[in-house]
Scaffold this motif. Structure first.
Motif, PDB file in Angstrom:
ATOM      1  N   ASN B  93     -10.283   4.220   9.674  1.00  0.00           N
ATOM      2  CA  ASN B  93      -9.540   3.027  10.085  1.00  0.00           C
ATOM      3  C   ASN B  93     -10.418   1.886  10.572  1.00  0.00           C
ATOM      4  O   ASN B  93     -10.155   1.262  11.598  1.00  0.00           O
ATOM      5  CB  ASN B  93      -8.507   3.384  11.170  1.00  0.00           C
ATOM      6  CG  ASN B  93      -7.443   4.327  10.637  1.00  0.00           C
ATOM      7  OD1 ASN B  93      -7.318   4.492   9.425  1.00  0.00           O
ATOM      8  ND2 ASN B  93      -6.696   4.945  11.515  1.00  0.00           N
ATOM      9  N   LEU B  94     -11.467   1.617   9.810  1.00  0.00           N
ATOM     10  CA  LEU B  94     -12.312   0.461  10.136  1.00  0.00           C
ATOM     11  C   LEU B  94     -11.676  -0.802   9.568  1.00  0.00           C
ATOM     12  O   LEU B  94     -10.883  -0.738   8.639  1.00  0.00           O
ATOM     13  CB  LEU B  94     -13.701   0.653   9.530  1.00  0.00           C
ATOM     14  CG  LEU B  94     -14.493   1.844  10.070  1.00  0.00           C
ATOM     15  CD1 LEU B  94     -15.850   1.923   9.385  1.00  0.00           C
ATOM     16  CD2 LEU B  94     -14.667   1.749  11.578  1.00  0.00           C
ATOM     17  N   PHE B  95     -12.052  -1.954  10.130  1.00  0.00           N
ATOM     18  CA  PHE B  95     -11.581  -3.229   9.596  1.00  0.00           C
ATOM     19  C   PHE B  95     -12.435  -3.560   8.377  1.00  0.00           C
ATOM     20  O   PHE B  95     -13.630  -3.829   8.500  1.00  0.00           O
ATOM     21  CB  PHE B  95     -11.719  -4.339  10.636  1.00  0.00           C
ATOM     22  CG  PHE B  95     -10.979  -4.036  11.907  1.00  0.00           C
ATOM     23  CD1 PHE B  95      -9.593  -3.888  11.910  1.00  0.00           C
ATOM     24  CD2 PHE B  95     -11.659  -3.886  13.103  1.00  0.00           C
ATOM     25  CE1 PHE B  95      -8.909  -3.604  13.078  1.00  0.00           C
ATOM     26  CE2 PHE B  95     -10.973  -3.597  14.275  1.00  0.00           C
ATOM     27  CZ  PHE B  95      -9.601  -3.454  14.261  1.00  0.00           C
ATOM     28  N   ALA B  96     -11.811  -3.577   7.202  1.00  0.00           N
ATOM     29  CA  ALA B  96     -12.565  -3.772   5.962  1.00  0.00           C
ATOM     30  C   ALA B  96     -13.181  -5.163   5.885  1.00  0.00           C
ATOM     31  O   ALA B  96     -14.186  -5.371   5.218  1.00  0.00           O
ATOM     32  CB  ALA B  96     -11.651  -3.543   4.763  1.00  0.00           C
ATOM     33  N   SER B  97     -12.596  -6.116   6.598  1.00  0.00           N
ATOM     34  CA  SER B  97     -13.085  -7.489   6.513  1.00  0.00           C
ATOM     35  C   SER B  97     -14.216  -7.755   7.503  1.00  0.00           C
ATOM     36  O   SER B  97     -14.717  -8.870   7.587  1.00  0.00           O
ATOM     37  CB  SER B  97     -11.943  -8.463   6.764  1.00  0.00           C
ATOM     38  OG  SER B  97     -11.505  -8.337   8.106  1.00  0.00           O
ATOM     39  N   ARG B  98     -14.569  -6.738   8.271  1.00  0.00           N
ATOM     40  CA  ARG B  98     -15.649  -6.945   9.245  1.00  0.00           C
ATOM     41  C   ARG B  98     -16.804  -6.000   8.947  1.00  0.00           C
ATOM     42  O   ARG B  98     -16.588  -4.879   8.494  1.00  0.00           O
ATOM     43  CB  ARG B  98     -15.156  -6.647  10.675  1.00  0.00           C
ATOM     44  CG  ARG B  98     -14.087  -7.615  11.149  1.00  0.00           C
ATOM     45  CD  ARG B  98     -13.507  -7.120  12.475  1.00  0.00           C
ATOM     46  NE  ARG B  98     -12.273  -7.829  12.783  1.00  0.00           N
ATOM     47  CZ  ARG B  98     -12.209  -8.872  13.614  1.00  0.00           C
ATOM     48  NH1 ARG B  98     -13.289  -9.283  14.237  1.00  0.00           N
ATOM     49  NH2 ARG B  98     -11.061  -9.477  13.819  1.00  0.00           N
TER      50      ARG B  98
END
Ligand code: ADP
Ligand code: MG
Lengths: 229, 350
Positions: B93-98
């Protein structure tokens, strides 16, 4: 230069005889699309975000708000634009004082665009993985934080794509609004191309619209690619 | 550190009824402990762990973390409390845009100056061994690296508790081991209290101090890892032990009449299990000598949990009937669980 002018005069005589009208029509279309697009973008984005977070199981469930927006959006989406144009005349008169011209077109265009754009935003935000939202919640993010720092940021490329489709759609609607007296390219094509049977006017209008749509699509694709990173 | 008191949670189910995902569960996790919760899929483990930080609000019961009753807090106070409870997930669940850096910086955003934040993020990335991956986006990282970023992010606000929901279930065995080692290291170094949800026995064996076994929304067995696995009281616990032990393979061998387990008259197949922490005698050679029986080891599965051997042996004993009996009672007297699996001679051999 004069050679080009002469050439144009021989293939598209009726357009060549009214360049100023043609360019004014383009400008009117731009103004109509620009203003109603900006308003619809703000409203649709807000509604799309609201419907996403207030849905059952969302980060801020508010069933009443959710169902109200959902039903309204469906209601307005089911009305054909040409009927919406007529039905909104009293409202338009009341708000902007006139139902004709560029000014008169803005309210119907906003009403015609917002429901579609709201769904586009809703679809873009739905792409954000529920697990990622959950991770943000587990880190103590507030609803506002989740909206701006997770939902909108993570779905930027989807939003760019939805905006492109909506803008192209809006140009189509603006041509339709033009046909019933709002000015712009639609008005231009109907008034001269159709009613006075100046076919070259119709063709030039079509080419112009194709060009505008392609430019918008190219910008949209670029923006989506940039945002995908 | 964590106290769950009579937690229940149900969900409306498809058919219109409701599923009781967690039923009246109470659990205490001490400070600095690694508590495992093991159970098969659908047992209610995720629901239970999500009740700890109230991602899921229990229908009934109280949740205390660090002495604060979370179930009594306002939304704002709960958000503040959650910053001190880290959580990691199976799907990272990482932020893909960061970038990795951006992900770790996310929870710090408002609380510190730029310079402090940069320093903190660098320290966290170093802590999880990813100091050179700060600029990578999640799509450019391996599963193990993603989970390391997620761990760094979860630790950003210096939580006292870390919740891990199947944190290694999407990883290969080698990577799983490296992540578990990292968790253990953080537990020791930072005094972090960790709750580990898993369906894998290996995970519990590797790092947990205590384990709770969940079935149908209930904790059916709980205790320190050695006691629970050395002397399982419930069938489901035995099933879990069997998933990593080859002692249960004996039944398959018997069923397929393997030559390995063909008995001559008078021979018996016996399963021995260590159930106490103090087994250190050389029991097999002792019974051979003392009772004049032969013990043929078919296979063994003994490992060390908390410094004590756990597991057992499958042996075929042969010798005089009464000698075998005395040998087996001798083993029982030494706190070894003895189970005669088969004493049927193979007819073809007879
Ligand atoms: N949000 C939910 N809505 C409906 N049912 C759910 C929800 N979350 C879990 N459940 C149900 O609760 C039970 C336990 O699920 P879960 O806690 O995910 O188990 P586990 O993590 O042990 O696999 C399952 O029957 C599951 O279908
Ligand atoms: Mg689960």
């Amino acid at each position: 230069m004069s050679q080009t002018a002469a050439l144009l005069e021989s293939i598209i005589p009726n357009v060549a005889s009214k360049w100023p009208v043609y360019f004014r029509s383009i400008a009117e279309t731009m103004v109509m699309v620009g203003i109603s697009g900006a308003i619809a973008f703000a409203i649709g984005l807000t509604l799309g975000v609201t419907i996403t977070i207030t849905r059952p199981g969302g980060v801020m469930p508010r069933p009443l708000v959710y169902h109200t927006i959902d039903k309204l959006v469906n209601f307005f989406r089911s009305i054909p634009f040409i009927i919406l144009l007529a039905a909104l005349i009293p409202l338009t008169r009341f708000v902007v004082g006139t139902a004709i011209g560029v000014k008169g077109a803005i309210i119907p265009l906003v009403f015609g665009t917002v429901p579609f754009f709201t769904r586009q935003i809703e679809a873009a935000l739905a792409e954000v993985d529920a697990g990622v939202i959950e991770a943000a919640q587990s880190m103590g993010s507030s609803t506002t934080g989740i909206v701006f720092r997770v939902y909108l940021k993570e779905s930027l490329s989807g939003i760019a794509r939805g905006t492109t489709i909506t803008a192209i759609n809006l140009i189509g609607l603006s041509a339709m609004a033009g046909a019933v007296g709002a000015g712009g390219l639609g008005d231009f094509a109907i008034r001269y191309g159709h009613q006075r049977n100046q076919l070259d006017v119709t063709y030039v209008t079509v080419l112009t619209l194709v060009l505008i749509v392609n430019i918008i699509q190219a910008i949209g694709n670029g923006a989506a690619r940039c945002a995908r990173k | 550190m964590i106290v769950l008191q009579n937690i229940s949670k149900s969900f409306p189910s498809e058919g219109g009824g409701s599923v009781e995902a967690v039923r009246n569960v109470s659990l205490r996790v001490g400070k600095g402990e690694i508590q495992g919760v093991i159970g098969f899929s659908g047992a209610g483990k995720s629901t239970l762990v999500r009740c700890i930080n109230l991602l899921e609000r229990p229908d009934a019961g109280e949740v205390f973390v660090g002495g604060v009753e979370l179930t009594a807090l306002s939304d704002g106070d709960l958000r503040a409390a959650r910053k001190k409870i880290g959580m990691i997930f199976q799907q990272f669940n990482l932020f893909a845009s960061r970038t990795a850096w951006g992900n770790v910086a996310y929870p710090l955003q408002y609380s510190m100056t730029r310079a402090d934040r940069a320093e903190k993020v660098a320290a966290l990335l170093r802590l999880v061994g990813l100091e050179d991956k700060g600029d990578a986006y999640p799509s450019q990282l391996s599963g193990g690296q993603k989970q390391r970023v997620a761990i760094a992010r979860a630790l950003a606000n210096e939580p006292s508790v870390l919740l891990c929901d199947e944190a290694t279930s999407a990883l290969d065995p080698q990577t799983t081991l490296s992540i578990l080692r990292l968790l253990k290291e953080l537990n020791v170094k930072l005094g972090l209290t960790i709750v580990v949800i898993t369906h894998e026995m290996q995970v519990v064996k590797e790092i947990c101090d205590r384990v709770a076994v969940m079935e149908n929304g209930e904790i059916v067995e709980e205790g320190d890892v050695f006691s629970v696995f050395a002397a399982p009281k419930k069938q489901i616990t035995r099933d879990f032990i069997d998933t990593t032990s080859n002692l249960s393979k004996i039944h398959a061998l018997i069923a397929e009449r393997s030559p390995l387990v063909r008995l001559k008259p008078g021979e018996r197949i016996v399963r021995l299990r260590y159930v106490e922490k103090n087994v250190s005698e050389a029991l097999i050679s002792t019974i051979s000598r003392k009772f004049d029986v032969n013990a043929n080891i078919i296979f063994g599965d003994i490992e060390f949990l908390g410094g004590a051997p756990i597991g057992g042996l499958i042996i075929i004993v042969s010798g005089q009937e009464d000698r075998i009996e005395s040998a087996l009672s001798f083993l029982r007297s030494r706190n070894v669980s003895v189970e005669v699996i088969s004493d049927e001679p193979d007819r073809r051999a007879a």
